[in-house]
Scaffold this motif. Sequence first.
Motif, PDB file in Angstrom:
ATOM      1  N   VAL A  27     -17.359 -13.899  14.926  1.00  0.00           N
ATOM      2  CA  VAL A  27     -16.746 -13.738  16.244  1.00  0.00           C
ATOM      3  C   VAL A  27     -15.261 -13.528  16.001  1.00  0.00           C
ATOM      4  O   VAL A  27     -14.585 -14.385  15.416  1.00  0.00           O
ATOM      5  CB  VAL A  27     -16.976 -14.975  17.149  1.00  0.00           C
ATOM      6  CG1 VAL A  27     -16.386 -14.718  18.542  1.00  0.00           C
ATOM      7  CG2 VAL A  27     -18.457 -15.312  17.261  1.00  0.00           C
ATOM      8  N   ARG A  76     -11.860 -12.809  17.880  1.00  0.00           N
ATOM      9  CA  ARG A  76     -11.192 -12.755  19.166  1.00  0.00           C
ATOM     10  C   ARG A  76      -9.668 -12.740  19.010  1.00  0.00           C
ATOM     11  O   ARG A  76      -8.962 -12.147  19.794  1.00  0.00           O
ATOM     12  CB  ARG A  76     -11.604 -13.973  19.990  1.00  0.00           C
ATOM     13  CG  ARG A  76     -10.869 -14.106  21.279  1.00  0.00           C
ATOM     14  CD  ARG A  76     -10.830 -15.540  21.741  1.00  0.00           C
ATOM     15  NE  ARG A  76     -12.094 -15.950  22.310  1.00  0.00           N
ATOM     16  CZ  ARG A  76     -12.349 -17.219  22.631  1.00  0.00           C
ATOM     17  NH1 ARG A  76     -11.468 -18.155  22.416  1.00  0.00           N
ATOM     18  NH2 ARG A  76     -13.515 -17.544  23.147  1.00  0.00           N
ATOM     19  N   TYR A  77      -9.180 -13.481  18.040  1.00  0.00           N
ATOM     20  CA  TYR A  77      -7.741 -13.616  17.829  1.00  0.00           C
ATOM     21  C   TYR A  77      -7.303 -12.726  16.667  1.00  0.00           C
ATOM     22  O   TYR A  77      -8.115 -12.366  15.819  1.00  0.00           O
ATOM     23  CB  TYR A  77      -7.411 -15.073  17.504  1.00  0.00           C
ATOM     24  CG  TYR A  77      -7.610 -16.041  18.650  1.00  0.00           C
ATOM     25  CD1 TYR A  77      -6.780 -16.006  19.764  1.00  0.00           C
ATOM     26  CD2 TYR A  77      -8.611 -17.009  18.603  1.00  0.00           C
ATOM     27  CE1 TYR A  77      -6.943 -16.906  20.803  1.00  0.00           C
ATOM     28  CE2 TYR A  77      -8.786 -17.917  19.643  1.00  0.00           C
ATOM     29  CZ  TYR A  77      -7.941 -17.867  20.738  1.00  0.00           C
ATOM     30  OH  TYR A  77      -8.100 -18.761  21.761  1.00  0.00           O
ATOM     31  N   ARG A 123      -7.612 -14.691  12.816  1.00  0.00           N
ATOM     32  CA  ARG A 123      -8.653 -15.646  12.413  1.00  0.00           C
ATOM     33  C   ARG A 123      -9.991 -15.301  13.048  1.00  0.00           C
ATOM     34  O   ARG A 123     -10.041 -14.710  14.126  1.00  0.00           O
ATOM     35  CB  ARG A 123      -8.251 -17.079  12.772  1.00  0.00           C
ATOM     36  CG  ARG A 123      -7.886 -17.305  14.228  1.00  0.00           C
ATOM     37  CD  ARG A 123      -6.876 -18.467  14.297  1.00  0.00           C
ATOM     38  NE  ARG A 123      -6.618 -18.934  15.656  1.00  0.00           N
ATOM     39  CZ  ARG A 123      -5.804 -18.328  16.504  1.00  0.00           C
ATOM     40  NH1 ARG A 123      -5.205 -17.210  16.176  1.00  0.00           N
ATOM     41  NH2 ARG A 123      -5.599 -18.843  17.709  1.00  0.00           N
ATOM     42  N   VAL A 170     -14.293 -16.704  13.589  1.00  0.00           N
ATOM     43  CA  VAL A 170     -15.319 -17.738  13.466  1.00  0.00           C
ATOM     44  C   VAL A 170     -16.482 -17.120  12.708  1.00  0.00           C
ATOM     45  O   VAL A 170     -16.887 -15.990  12.994  1.00  0.00           O
ATOM     46  CB  VAL A 170     -15.787 -18.222  14.859  1.00  0.00           C
ATOM     47  CG1 VAL A 170     -16.925 -19.232  14.716  1.00  0.00           C
ATOM     48  CG2 VAL A 170     -14.640 -18.841  15.631  1.00  0.00           C
ATOM     49  N   ILE A 198     -12.960 -19.948  10.308  1.00  0.00           N
ATOM     50  CA  ILE A 198     -13.572 -21.162  10.848  1.00  0.00           C
ATOM     51  C   ILE A 198     -15.081 -21.046  10.636  1.00  0.00           C
ATOM     52  O   ILE A 198     -15.737 -20.225  11.272  1.00  0.00           O
ATOM     53  CB  ILE A 198     -13.240 -21.291  12.348  1.00  0.00           C
ATOM     54  CG1 ILE A 198     -11.717 -21.394  12.510  1.00  0.00           C
ATOM     55  CG2 ILE A 198     -13.950 -22.495  12.959  1.00  0.00           C
ATOM     56  CD1 ILE A 198     -11.187 -20.803  13.778  1.00  0.00           C
ATOM     57  N   ARG A 238     -11.545 -23.435   7.399  1.00  0.00           N
ATOM     58  CA  ARG A 238     -11.858 -24.638   8.181  1.00  0.00           C
ATOM     59  C   ARG A 238     -13.370 -24.718   8.327  1.00  0.00           C
ATOM     60  O   ARG A 238     -14.032 -23.697   8.475  1.00  0.00           O
ATOM     61  CB  ARG A 238     -11.298 -24.550   9.601  1.00  0.00           C
ATOM     62  CG  ARG A 238      -9.888 -24.133   9.746  1.00  0.00           C
ATOM     63  CD  ARG A 238      -9.492 -24.331  11.216  1.00  0.00           C
ATOM     64  NE  ARG A 238      -8.760 -23.210  11.749  1.00  0.00           N
ATOM     65  CZ  ARG A 238      -8.397 -23.103  13.032  1.00  0.00           C
ATOM     66  NH1 ARG A 238      -8.730 -24.041  13.910  1.00  0.00           N
ATOM     67  NH2 ARG A 238      -7.723 -22.054  13.458  1.00  0.00           N
ATOM     68  N   TYR A 280      -7.199 -33.140  17.737  1.00  0.00           N
ATOM     69  CA  TYR A 280      -6.710 -31.756  17.768  1.00  0.00           C
ATOM     70  C   TYR A 280      -6.837 -31.183  19.187  1.00  0.00           C
ATOM     71  O   TYR A 280      -5.853 -30.811  19.790  1.00  0.00           O
ATOM     72  CB  TYR A 280      -7.509 -30.947  16.741  1.00  0.00           C
ATOM     73  CG  TYR A 280      -7.190 -29.469  16.642  1.00  0.00           C
ATOM     74  CD1 TYR A 280      -5.874 -29.000  16.689  1.00  0.00           C
ATOM     75  CD2 TYR A 280      -8.210 -28.538  16.476  1.00  0.00           C
ATOM     76  CE1 TYR A 280      -5.595 -27.639  16.572  1.00  0.00           C
ATOM     77  CE2 TYR A 280      -7.941 -27.178  16.357  1.00  0.00           C
ATOM     78  CZ  TYR A 280      -6.632 -26.728  16.413  1.00  0.00           C
ATOM     79  OH  TYR A 280      -6.366 -25.386  16.299  1.00  0.00           O
ATOM     80  N   TYR A 281      -8.048 -31.140  19.700  1.00  0.00           N
ATOM     81  CA  TYR A 281      -8.252 -30.603  21.045  1.00  0.00           C
ATOM     82  C   TYR A 281      -9.096 -31.556  21.892  1.00  0.00           C
ATOM     83  O   TYR A 281     -10.012 -32.213  21.378  1.00  0.00           O
ATOM     84  CB  TYR A 281      -9.047 -29.287  20.992  1.00  0.00           C
ATOM     85  CG  TYR A 281      -8.257 -28.053  20.606  1.00  0.00           C
ATOM     86  CD1 TYR A 281      -6.935 -27.867  21.010  1.00  0.00           C
ATOM     87  CD2 TYR A 281      -8.855 -27.037  19.864  1.00  0.00           C
ATOM     88  CE1 TYR A 281      -6.233 -26.716  20.674  1.00  0.00           C
ATOM     89  CE2 TYR A 281      -8.158 -25.878  19.525  1.00  0.00           C
ATOM     90  CZ  TYR A 281      -6.845 -25.724  19.931  1.00  0.00           C
ATOM     91  OH  TYR A 281      -6.166 -24.585  19.602  1.00  0.00           O
ATOM     92  N   ASP A 302     -10.946 -22.915  27.583  1.00  0.00           N
ATOM     93  CA  ASP A 302     -11.322 -21.667  26.930  1.00  0.00           C
ATOM     94  C   ASP A 302     -11.653 -20.691  28.055  1.00  0.00           C
ATOM     95  O   ASP A 302     -12.584 -20.925  28.834  1.00  0.00           O
ATOM     96  CB  ASP A 302     -12.548 -21.919  26.037  1.00  0.00           C
ATOM     97  CG  ASP A 302     -12.606 -20.942  24.883  1.00  0.00           C
ATOM     98  OD1 ASP A 302     -11.815 -19.981  24.860  1.00  0.00           O
ATOM     99  OD2 ASP A 302     -13.463 -21.144  24.005  1.00  0.00           O
ATOM    100  N   LYS A 322      -7.976 -19.557  24.407  1.00  0.00           N
ATOM    101  CA  LYS A 322      -7.768 -20.928  24.864  1.00  0.00           C
ATOM    102  C   LYS A 322      -6.355 -21.091  25.398  1.00  0.00           C
ATOM    103  O   LYS A 322      -5.413 -20.582  24.816  1.00  0.00           O
ATOM    104  CB  LYS A 322      -7.958 -21.893  23.683  1.00  0.00           C
ATOM    105  CG  LYS A 322      -9.362 -21.904  23.116  1.00  0.00           C
ATOM    106  CD  LYS A 322      -9.495 -22.947  22.017  1.00  0.00           C
ATOM    107  CE  LYS A 322     -10.862 -22.929  21.376  1.00  0.00           C
ATOM    108  NZ  LYS A 322     -11.084 -21.689  20.574  1.00  0.00           N
TER     109      LYS A 322
HETATM  110  C1  LIG Z   1     -11.315 -21.577  19.316  1.00  0.00           C
HETATM  111  C2  LIG Z   1     -11.495 -20.330  18.592  1.00  0.00           C
HETATM  112  C3  LIG Z   1     -10.747 -20.028  17.434  1.00  0.00           C
HETATM  113  C4  LIG Z   1      -9.765 -21.008  16.837  1.00  0.00           C
HETATM  114  O1  LIG Z   1      -8.716 -21.290  17.680  1.00  0.00           O
HETATM  115  P1  LIG Z   1      -7.551 -22.275  17.189  1.00  0.00           P
HETATM  116  O2  LIG Z   1      -6.757 -22.475  18.418  1.00  0.00           O
HETATM  117  O3  LIG Z   1      -6.822 -21.550  16.086  1.00  0.00           O
HETATM  118  O4  LIG Z   1      -8.199 -23.529  16.678  1.00  0.00           O
HETATM  119  C5  LIG Z   1     -10.938 -18.829  16.835  1.00  0.00           C
HETATM  120  N1  LIG Z   1     -11.812 -17.922  17.301  1.00  0.00           N
HETATM  121  C6  LIG Z   1     -12.547 -18.171  18.397  1.00  0.00           C
HETATM  122  C7  LIG Z   1     -13.503 -17.137  18.865  1.00  0.00           C
HETATM  123  C8  LIG Z   1     -12.424 -19.382  19.071  1.00  0.00           C
HETATM  124  O5  LIG Z   1     -13.178 -19.635  20.158  1.00  0.00           O
END
Ligand SMILES: *Cc1c(COP(=O)(O)O)cnc(C)c1O
Length: 345
Positions: free
Chosen positions: A88, A90-91, A94, A96, A144, A175, A264-265, A307, A314
């Motif tokens: 996945v 999204r960012y 990084r 998942v 992640i 992670r 953390y969250y 989210d 987020k």
């Molecule tokens: C939550 C999430 C992350 C990680 O977010 P951080 O704020 O860096 O912990 C990365 N990718 C997706 C799709 C997420 O939902």
Amino acid sequence: MEAWQKSLSEAITQPEELSAFLRVEGERLRPVVDRYPMRITPYYLSLVKEAHDPIGRQCIPDSRELKENRLSTDPFREKELSPVPGIVHRYPDRVVLLASTFCATLCRFCMRKHQVQQGGFISDSPLEPAIEYVRRNRVIRDIIISGGDPLVKRDEWIEDLVSRLRKISHVEIIRINTRIPVTLPERITARLCQRLRLYHPLYINTHFNHPEEITEASSEACRLLADAGIPLGNQTVLLRGVNDDPAVMKRLMQKLLMVRVRPYYIHQMDPVKGTSHFCTPIEKGLEIMASLRGHTSGMANPYYVIDLPGGKGKVPLLPDDVKRESRKYFLRNFQGETVEYVDEG
Ligand SMILES: *Cc1c(COP(=O)(O)O)cnc(C)c1O
């Protein structure tokens, strides 16, 4: 078979079995479990005293899961945000990596309730395309590893995955997101930790939701991981009837620090079909944040995040403590007193 694998094989998966341990009419939960499978490890079940106590609510099926409503089965559009199976993205920097479709205990409030373990044992879909995606995309510096729960896999499988990711030069941190310390702590063995410690910087984020989940066994699991040099974080979900109470949440955050886990969250419940009975108003989350800030260690204060559906990311929320008139700020402190502060910058 290792001891933890034996415990896992003894997990309760049929609602009728529950009646031997708790005052529940197991047969009445059959339709729920036909739709959303159940699994509870013997250890996690031992923490439940009543089906409706804070631990029971997290793992015992509930007929409200079948309530029909407008909620989506995948509000985060993870399917669309998935460039290759298992990733996945999204960012910007990084991803998942969904490394497992299996969990030791199935959480009734799971955001991936419609994806994780809809029947079958551990599925081993090949991860090579996902690893290749990370290799080809040099912007990815943080991975992640999630699922399902990656730590239900064998030590060799985990080491193989982590070592292959570690060999990619642009991958800075790895992670692992896991609920294993909470639901199957005996799985955190010295042998697993000896392997994981070879791949630093490696972080683990775990998932405690209630202070009663911090037991001798889960503390020992956290100790082994922390002693292997793995910084530990915690992601809590704000759950109605479980931890939607400032005193409970404060105690949880404090006890996490005692087992070397940094909060953390706190996640606002995701709007996923079959979980709406766990939703709390956002006001409750803000009230909890206000009860933590200043009232206990700053270290015990996580971010409270929502989210955004549609995979929009987020967003952290804070109680509204800032008012401004040009260079004058009016800031509300933890005692509710508004203090004037002049911006000299
Ligand atoms: C939550 C999430 C992350 C990680 O977010 P951080 O704020 O860096 O912990 C990365 N990718 C997706 C799709 C997420 O939902």
